[in-house]
Design a protein around this motif. Structure first.
Motif, PDB file in Angstrom:
ATOM      1  N   ARG A 191      -7.609  -4.314   0.139  1.00  0.00           N
ATOM      2  CA  ARG A 191      -6.736  -5.396   0.576  1.00  0.00           C
ATOM      3  C   ARG A 191      -5.755  -4.915   1.626  1.00  0.00           C
ATOM      4  N   THR A 192      -5.251  -3.702   1.430  1.00  0.00           N
ATOM      5  CA  THR A 192      -4.258  -3.203   2.377  1.00  0.00           C
ATOM      6  C   THR A 192      -4.886  -2.936   3.745  1.00  0.00           C
ATOM      7  N   ILE A 193      -6.063  -2.357   3.740  1.00  0.00           N
ATOM      8  CA  ILE A 193      -6.701  -2.080   5.018  1.00  0.00           C
ATOM      9  C   ILE A 193      -7.031  -3.375   5.749  1.00  0.00           C
ATOM     10  N   LYS A 194      -7.442  -4.351   5.003  1.00  0.00           N
ATOM     11  CA  LYS A 194      -7.709  -5.644   5.626  1.00  0.00           C
ATOM     12  C   LYS A 194      -6.438  -6.188   6.268  1.00  0.00           C
ATOM     13  N   LEU A 195      -5.353  -6.068   5.535  1.00  0.00           N
ATOM     14  CA  LEU A 195      -4.068  -6.519   6.054  1.00  0.00           C
ATOM     15  C   LEU A 195      -3.674  -5.741   7.304  1.00  0.00           C
ATOM     16  N   LEU A 196      -3.840  -4.439   7.246  1.00  0.00           N
ATOM     17  CA  LEU A 196      -3.438  -3.606   8.386  1.00  0.00           C
ATOM     18  C   LEU A 196      -4.310  -3.870   9.605  1.00  0.00           C
ATOM     19  N   GLN A 197      -5.527  -4.286   9.340  1.00  0.00           N
ATOM     20  CA  GLN A 197      -6.382  -4.656  10.460  1.00  0.00           C
ATOM     21  C   GLN A 197      -5.840  -5.901  11.129  1.00  0.00           C
TER      22      GLN A 197
ATOM     23  N   GLU B  43     -13.018   7.455   1.185  1.00  0.00           N
ATOM     24  CA  GLU B  43     -12.225   8.661   1.403  1.00  0.00           C
ATOM     25  C   GLU B  43     -10.750   8.385   1.178  1.00  0.00           C
ATOM     26  N   LEU B  44     -10.299   7.295   1.726  1.00  0.00           N
ATOM     27  CA  LEU B  44      -8.900   6.931   1.598  1.00  0.00           C
ATOM     28  C   LEU B  44      -8.554   6.718   0.133  1.00  0.00           C
ATOM     29  N   SER B  45      -9.420   6.015  -0.535  1.00  0.00           N
ATOM     30  CA  SER B  45      -9.200   5.700  -1.937  1.00  0.00           C
ATOM     31  C   SER B  45      -9.174   6.980  -2.779  1.00  0.00           C
ATOM     32  N   ASP B  46     -10.026   7.922  -2.437  1.00  0.00           N
ATOM     33  CA  ASP B  46     -10.057   9.180  -3.176  1.00  0.00           C
ATOM     34  C   ASP B  46      -8.765   9.967  -3.002  1.00  0.00           C
ATOM     35  N   ARG B  47      -8.172   9.795  -1.851  1.00  0.00           N
ATOM     36  CA  ARG B  47      -6.922  10.517  -1.605  1.00  0.00           C
ATOM     37  C   ARG B  47      -5.744   9.840  -2.267  1.00  0.00           C
ATOM     38  N   LEU B  48      -5.967   8.641  -2.773  1.00  0.00           N
ATOM     39  CA  LEU B  48      -4.889   7.885  -3.403  1.00  0.00           C
ATOM     40  C   LEU B  48      -5.314   7.471  -4.803  1.00  0.00           C
TER      41      LEU B  48
ATOM     42  N   LEU C 248       5.088  -4.374   9.002  1.00  0.00           N
ATOM     43  CA  LEU C 248       4.714  -5.075   7.776  1.00  0.00           C
ATOM     44  C   LEU C 248       5.829  -6.025   7.362  1.00  0.00           C
ATOM     45  N   GLU C 249       7.022  -5.495   7.312  1.00  0.00           N
ATOM     46  CA  GLU C 249       8.143  -6.284   6.819  1.00  0.00           C
ATOM     47  C   GLU C 249       8.457  -7.439   7.734  1.00  0.00           C
ATOM     48  N   VAL C 250       8.526  -7.119   9.011  1.00  0.00           N
ATOM     49  CA  VAL C 250       8.850  -8.142   9.988  1.00  0.00           C
ATOM     50  C   VAL C 250       7.888  -9.315   9.871  1.00  0.00           C
ATOM     51  N   THR C 251       6.654  -8.991   9.561  1.00  0.00           N
ATOM     52  CA  THR C 251       5.652 -10.031   9.495  1.00  0.00           C
ATOM     53  C   THR C 251       5.745 -10.821   8.199  1.00  0.00           C
ATOM     54  N   GLY C 252       6.639 -10.394   7.335  1.00  0.00           N
ATOM     55  CA  GLY C 252       6.839 -11.169   6.119  1.00  0.00           C
ATOM     56  C   GLY C 252       6.107 -10.642   4.900  1.00  0.00           C
ATOM     57  N   TYR C 253       5.471  -9.486   5.058  1.00  0.00           N
ATOM     58  CA  TYR C 253       4.790  -8.920   3.905  1.00  0.00           C
ATOM     59  C   TYR C 253       5.724  -7.971   3.191  1.00  0.00           C
ATOM     60  N   ARG C 254       5.452  -7.796   1.925  1.00  0.00           N
ATOM     61  CA  ARG C 254       6.334  -6.910   1.169  1.00  0.00           C
ATOM     62  C   ARG C 254       5.927  -5.462   1.313  1.00  0.00           C
ATOM     63  N   LEU C 255       6.941  -4.630   1.428  1.00  0.00           N
ATOM     64  CA  LEU C 255       6.688  -3.213   1.565  1.00  0.00           C
ATOM     65  C   LEU C 255       6.679  -2.584   0.191  1.00  0.00           C
ATOM     66  N   THR C 256       5.530  -2.507  -0.394  1.00  0.00           N
ATOM     67  CA  THR C 256       5.422  -1.998  -1.756  1.00  0.00           C
ATOM     68  C   THR C 256       5.023  -0.534  -1.738  1.00  0.00           C
ATOM     69  N   ALA C 257       5.130   0.086  -2.886  1.00  0.00           N
ATOM     70  CA  ALA C 257       4.782   1.493  -2.984  1.00  0.00           C
ATOM     71  C   ALA C 257       3.323   1.741  -2.602  1.00  0.00           C
ATOM     72  N   PRO C 258       2.387   0.966  -3.122  1.00  0.00           N
ATOM     73  CA  PRO C 258       0.994   1.206  -2.732  1.00  0.00           C
ATOM     74  C   PRO C 258       0.786   1.063  -1.230  1.00  0.00           C
ATOM     75  N   ARG C 259       1.388   0.083  -0.640  1.00  0.00           N
ATOM     76  CA  ARG C 259       1.214  -0.090   0.804  1.00  0.00           C
ATOM     77  C   ARG C 259       1.823   1.070   1.559  1.00  0.00           C
ATOM     78  N   ARG C 260       2.960   1.519   1.074  1.00  0.00           N
ATOM     79  CA  ARG C 260       3.589   2.669   1.714  1.00  0.00           C
ATOM     80  C   ARG C 260       2.675   3.891   1.607  1.00  0.00           C
ATOM     81  N   ALA C 261       2.081   4.028   0.454  1.00  0.00           N
ATOM     82  CA  ALA C 261       1.196   5.182   0.255  1.00  0.00           C
ATOM     83  C   ALA C 261      -0.001   5.116   1.198  1.00  0.00           C
ATOM     84  N   VAL C 262      -0.519   3.945   1.378  1.00  0.00           N
ATOM     85  CA  VAL C 262      -1.650   3.814   2.293  1.00  0.00           C
ATOM     86  C   VAL C 262      -1.213   4.129   3.716  1.00  0.00           C
ATOM     87  N   LEU C 263      -0.087   3.584   4.117  1.00  0.00           N
ATOM     88  CA  LEU C 263       0.419   3.851   5.458  1.00  0.00           C
ATOM     89  C   LEU C 263       0.630   5.340   5.657  1.00  0.00           C
TER      90      LEU C 263
END
Lengths: 141, 141
Positions: free
Chosen positions: A55-61, A40-45, A11-26
């Motif tokens: 947005r995060t899943i789209k990014l991770l894709q 399901e993912l959303s329910d767990r978070l 994520l970082e290398v690609t220039g995106y910010r490593l935020t708490a929500p993104r970390r939580a999703v990862l």
DNA sequence: ATGCTTGCAAAACCTTTGCAAAGTT
DNA sequence: AACTTTGCAAAGGTTTTGCAAGCAT
């Protein structure tokens, strides 16, 4: 440490910010072995907005950290890709488990068909639907 | 005569009524060579309610007169199946054309992988994405 | 400090459904 | 005449978007 370091790096290398929500999703997807829906993912978070999960899943894709698993009924699940490599899925219609597999000869067939058709292959997907070994064990053999 | 007689027959034989809207849908898809979205189909049939188009396509899918073509971006198109048989798709990302193909060795690979995994195979899908021969001809080789 | 990211809520989408009217056999 | 099917409009469910506030760098 439990934060899927490699993916975070990517994520970082690609220039995106490593935020708490993104970390939580990862984190959440690193700790899941079954493919999941956004819901399901959303329910767990519960502390993370659903829009952010989308947005995060789209990014991770896009970063190929996560891949889309199309279901037989048209639904979609997501899964962490274990390899950057191409792979295919065995999807159990009973328990929903998804197993990745690789098969060079399957890929070869695919490439051969593309070539035969004069097609320039960008990508492909192959999904096998049925009942997995453990579900068969329980029911009729 | 322009009414895709075989498909119409299949409808009736199966116990469904051959109504004007259904005939119109059959006609429309018989005269299309490119896979279509519900919206496109519906636009071409302005006198037929969209719900009916949805219902009819769902029905035709069950009768295997039409098959679902999952796109790379998650979208869906539909296409008349030229054969009742299993087949796979070559999907051009440039012009959107979809070509069906059959390949016993591809199917064999698929079955073999299922067997190896102890999987009972119900169905499968294989979609190849890329650029078709004619689009390649026009652009870079 | 800058500008990417988040969260909320609203909007946009696409598909399904309820029900009375119309159509098919 | 009996039962399906249609069309409309409303409901449902999912994904996206606008925007002000909050963060990472």
């Amino acid at each position: 440490m439990s934060t899927a370091p490699d993916s975070a790096d990517r994520l970082e290398v690609t220039g995106y910010r490593l935020t708490a929500p993104r970390r939580a999703v990862l984190d959440a997807i690193a700790h899941t072995n079954r493919p999941f829906t956004i819901e399901e993912l959303s329910d767990r978070l519960p502390n993370i907005g659903r829009a952010t999960v989308f947005r995060t899943i789209k990014l991770l894709q896009e970063l190929e950290i996560v891949c889309r698993v199309p279901l037989e009924d048209g639904g979609v699940r997501y899964e962490r890709s274990r390899s950057g490599r191409h792979h295919h899925h065995l999807i159990c219609s009973e328990c929903g488990s998804v197993t990745e597999f690789n098969d060079p000869s399957l890929d070869a067939s695919i490439e051969e068909n593309a070539t035969l058709a004069g097609f320039e292959l960008d990508g492909h997907s192959a999904e096998l639907y049925g009942r997995c070994a453990s579900c068969r064990g329980g029911g009729a053999l």
